[in-house]
Scaffold this motif. Structure first.
Motif, PDB file in Angstrom:
ATOM      1  N   UNK A 190       4.933  20.501 -24.316  1.00  0.00           N
ATOM      2  CA  UNK A 190       4.280  19.852 -23.285  1.00  0.00           C
ATOM      3  C   UNK A 190       2.776  18.689 -23.238  1.00  0.00           C
ATOM      4  N   UNK A 191       3.134  17.694 -22.450  1.00  0.00           N
ATOM      5  CA  UNK A 191       1.995  16.628 -22.179  1.00  0.00           C
ATOM      6  C   UNK A 191       0.011  17.405 -22.264  1.00  0.00           C
ATOM      7  N   UNK A 192      -0.564  17.308 -22.645  1.00  0.00           N
ATOM      8  CA  UNK A 192      -1.942  17.740 -23.476  1.00  0.00           C
ATOM      9  C   UNK A 192      -2.442  18.225 -22.161  1.00  0.00           C
ATOM     10  N   UNK A 212     -15.756  16.969 -30.423  1.00  0.00           N
ATOM     11  CA  UNK A 212     -14.227  16.335 -29.029  1.00  0.00           C
ATOM     12  C   UNK A 212     -13.123  15.986 -30.318  1.00  0.00           C
ATOM     13  N   UNK A 213     -12.702  15.057 -31.384  1.00  0.00           N
ATOM     14  CA  UNK A 213     -11.403  15.163 -31.671  1.00  0.00           C
ATOM     15  C   UNK A 213     -11.269  16.302 -32.351  1.00  0.00           C
ATOM     16  N   UNK A 237      -7.153  17.137 -31.039  1.00  0.00           N
ATOM     17  CA  UNK A 237      -6.207  17.327 -32.330  1.00  0.00           C
ATOM     18  C   UNK A 237      -5.879  18.527 -31.910  1.00  0.00           C
ATOM     19  N   UNK A 238      -6.736  19.579 -31.344  1.00  0.00           N
ATOM     20  CA  UNK A 238      -5.640  21.228 -31.083  1.00  0.00           C
ATOM     21  C   UNK A 238      -5.107  20.872 -29.757  1.00  0.00           C
ATOM     22  N   UNK A 239      -5.486  20.307 -28.727  1.00  0.00           N
ATOM     23  CA  UNK A 239      -5.048  20.298 -27.529  1.00  0.00           C
ATOM     24  C   UNK A 239      -3.108  19.126 -27.996  1.00  0.00           C
ATOM     25  N   UNK A 240      -3.417  18.784 -29.023  1.00  0.00           N
ATOM     26  CA  UNK A 240      -2.663  17.223 -29.532  1.00  0.00           C
ATOM     27  C   UNK A 240      -1.508  18.213 -29.788  1.00  0.00           C
ATOM     28  N   UNK A 241      -1.506  19.537 -31.419  1.00  0.00           N
ATOM     29  CA  UNK A 241      -0.473  19.837 -32.063  1.00  0.00           C
ATOM     30  C   UNK A 241       0.622  20.824 -30.749  1.00  0.00           C
ATOM     31  N   UNK A 242       0.807  21.074 -31.752  1.00  0.00           N
ATOM     32  CA  UNK A 242       2.056  22.019 -31.305  1.00  0.00           C
ATOM     33  C   UNK A 242       1.724  23.902 -31.584  1.00  0.00           C
ATOM     34  N   UNK A 292     -10.078  26.859 -28.599  1.00  0.00           N
ATOM     35  CA  UNK A 292      -9.670  26.090 -27.899  1.00  0.00           C
ATOM     36  C   UNK A 292      -8.763  26.154 -28.394  1.00  0.00           C
ATOM     37  N   UNK A 293      -8.065  26.997 -29.373  1.00  0.00           N
ATOM     38  CA  UNK A 293      -6.403  27.992 -29.922  1.00  0.00           C
ATOM     39  C   UNK A 293      -6.127  28.114 -28.762  1.00  0.00           C
TER      40      UNK A 293
END
Length: 418
Positions: free
Chosen positions: A4-6, A59-60, A64-69, A405-406
């Motif tokens: 899904x979207x972030x 922040x990056x 990355x965590x929120x973008x990955x599947x 965040x994971x």
């Protein structure tokens, strides 16, 4: 399920609590490390500036965590775990020894403590193992495997030696309990800890006599159908052996600095200007804050540098001195709010993997929070564990950020729909 979207279903309350804690921690680090008020909080030559850099570089990581599947954490859990063990083992070859502990990698100006990241990997593997529908923690074999997953990194960390970091891993027993581990394991651990402490304060014979009275009372209060004199006798013999072994363990097994920390806790044979100095100054700083504190950047104990390592393990002393009882309670409430939020979101999960991981995150954060606070108010021996999101350090901030965040990604991605 497609990723899904972030921003879909993100738990903004958890992110808000995280952000507030990180910012408050950064401001407190600045105050705790400030030699004079002419230095900028962004000065990279000071720990506050370095902490700001750690925050910015987090922040990056979050993006990355929120973008990955989210599926990769389930799919590659064993790889993460193996990498974590490899990094821990590599310390004995490439690690840097500081104050008798080999628990850091240091390359140029970059340092990294792998035990912080091993907590994430261990949490993922525990979650992966327990998510198997065939696993039942009522079965002894399955219990042993779960304990073994935790014991491997603990063993490597104890060899460094770093008892404080190793102790944190035992918090994962709380997650195992949520997933079906019999409660007597936790009860036995709590009783053993209580007996160890009492055996250092009370004569062993008197403690054994007291235990015998408790056992006899428990025997006759138990329903007749469940009375087993042999079982009670075995338990009593075990308690007796444990109590009489405490003095040997304390004298011959514990390191001198560990014995000093326990003696400081109980006020026994301690020079408060030597081994008891840190804790004594920490208590003076916290107590001097009163109800409302002396004001931000106005702590006399803090400014005088009386509390060693104040920007790391003793960061909460600055909160107590400058923000007082009211500020201390506010910080505690923020932590408790985040922990309760994680547990609440974990209980919403239909996937056992994501639910267990959520409880692992809550357990690890809780243990860090509990040990850091209780050691400052003399309820637990001093151990080197940071206060999450508050204490100075890139490894701890990045690890806690990744860990949290994971789970936020798992929850936002509704991994419970797998």
């Amino acid at each position: 399920m497609k990723n899904q979207k972030v921003t879909n279903n993100i738990d903004w309350i958890s992110i808000l609590l995280y952000t507030v804690l990180v910012i408050m921690g950064w401001l407190t680090i600045y105050s705790a490390s400030l030699p004079n008020q002419d230095i900028s909080i962004f000065d990279l030559g000071q720990v506050s500036g370095k902490q700001f850099l750690f925050i910015v570089t987090s922040i990056p990581l979050i993006i990355v965590i929120l973008t990955l599947d989210a599926k990769i954490y389930d799919k590659y859990a064993m790889i993460f775990y193996a990498l974590g063990l490899l990094l821990l083992a590599g310390l004995f070859v490439l690690g840097k020894t500081i104050k008798g502990q080999t628990n850091w990698y240091s390359f140029g100006g970059f340092s990294m403590q792998p035990s912080e990241f091993a907590k994430i990997a261990t949490s993922l593997v525990i979650s992966k193992y327990l998510s198997d529908v065939q696993i039942n923690l009522k079965i002894f074999k399955h219990q042993l495997i779960a304990f073994g997953i935790i014991a491997l990194p603990v063993g490597l960390i104890m060899m460094q030696p770093d008892a404080g970091s190793a102790l944190i891993f035992f918090s994962l027993m709380l997650a195992l309990y949520r997933e079906g581990l019999p409660g007597w394991y936790l009860a036995t651990g709590a009783i053993a800890a209580a007996l160890f402490i009492l055996a250092l304060l009370i004569q062993p014979v008197a403690l054994i006599a007291f235990a015998a009275i408790i056992m006899i009372a428990a025997y006759f209060m138990t329903r007749r159908a469940f009375r087993n004199p042999i079982l009670y006798a075995i338990i009593f013999v075990g308690i007796t052996a444990f109590v009489f072994s405490v003095d040997y363990v304390f004298t011959n097994v514990l390191e001198s600095h560990q014995k000093d920390r326990i003696n400081v806790l109980f006020g026994k044979d301690v020079n408060m200007q030597a081994e008891g100095y840190n804790l004594n100054q920490a208590q003076i700083a916290i107590g001097s804050g009163g109800w409302l504190g002396k004001g931000y950047l106005e702590g006399t104990q803090t400014k005088g540098g009386f509390v060693p390592e104040q920007h790391t393990d003793y960061i909460f002393t600055t909160v107590g001195e400058e923000w007082g009882f009211a500020g201390s309670v506010t910080v505690i409430c923020l932590f408790v709010g985040l922990l309760l939020r994680i547990i609440y979101r974990a209980e919403r999960q239909k996937s056992k993997f994501s639910r267990t991981y959520g409880y692992c995150v809550a357990s690890i954060l809780f243990m860090h929070f509990l040990l850091n606070i209780t050691m400052l108010i003399r309820l637990f021996p001093t151990v080197g564990v940071p206060l999450p999101f508050f204490s100075y350090g890139g490894s701890s901030l990045w690890a806690f950020t990744l860990m949290l965040f994971i789970f936020i990604k798992m929850d936002a991605n509704q991994v419970n729909e797998w």
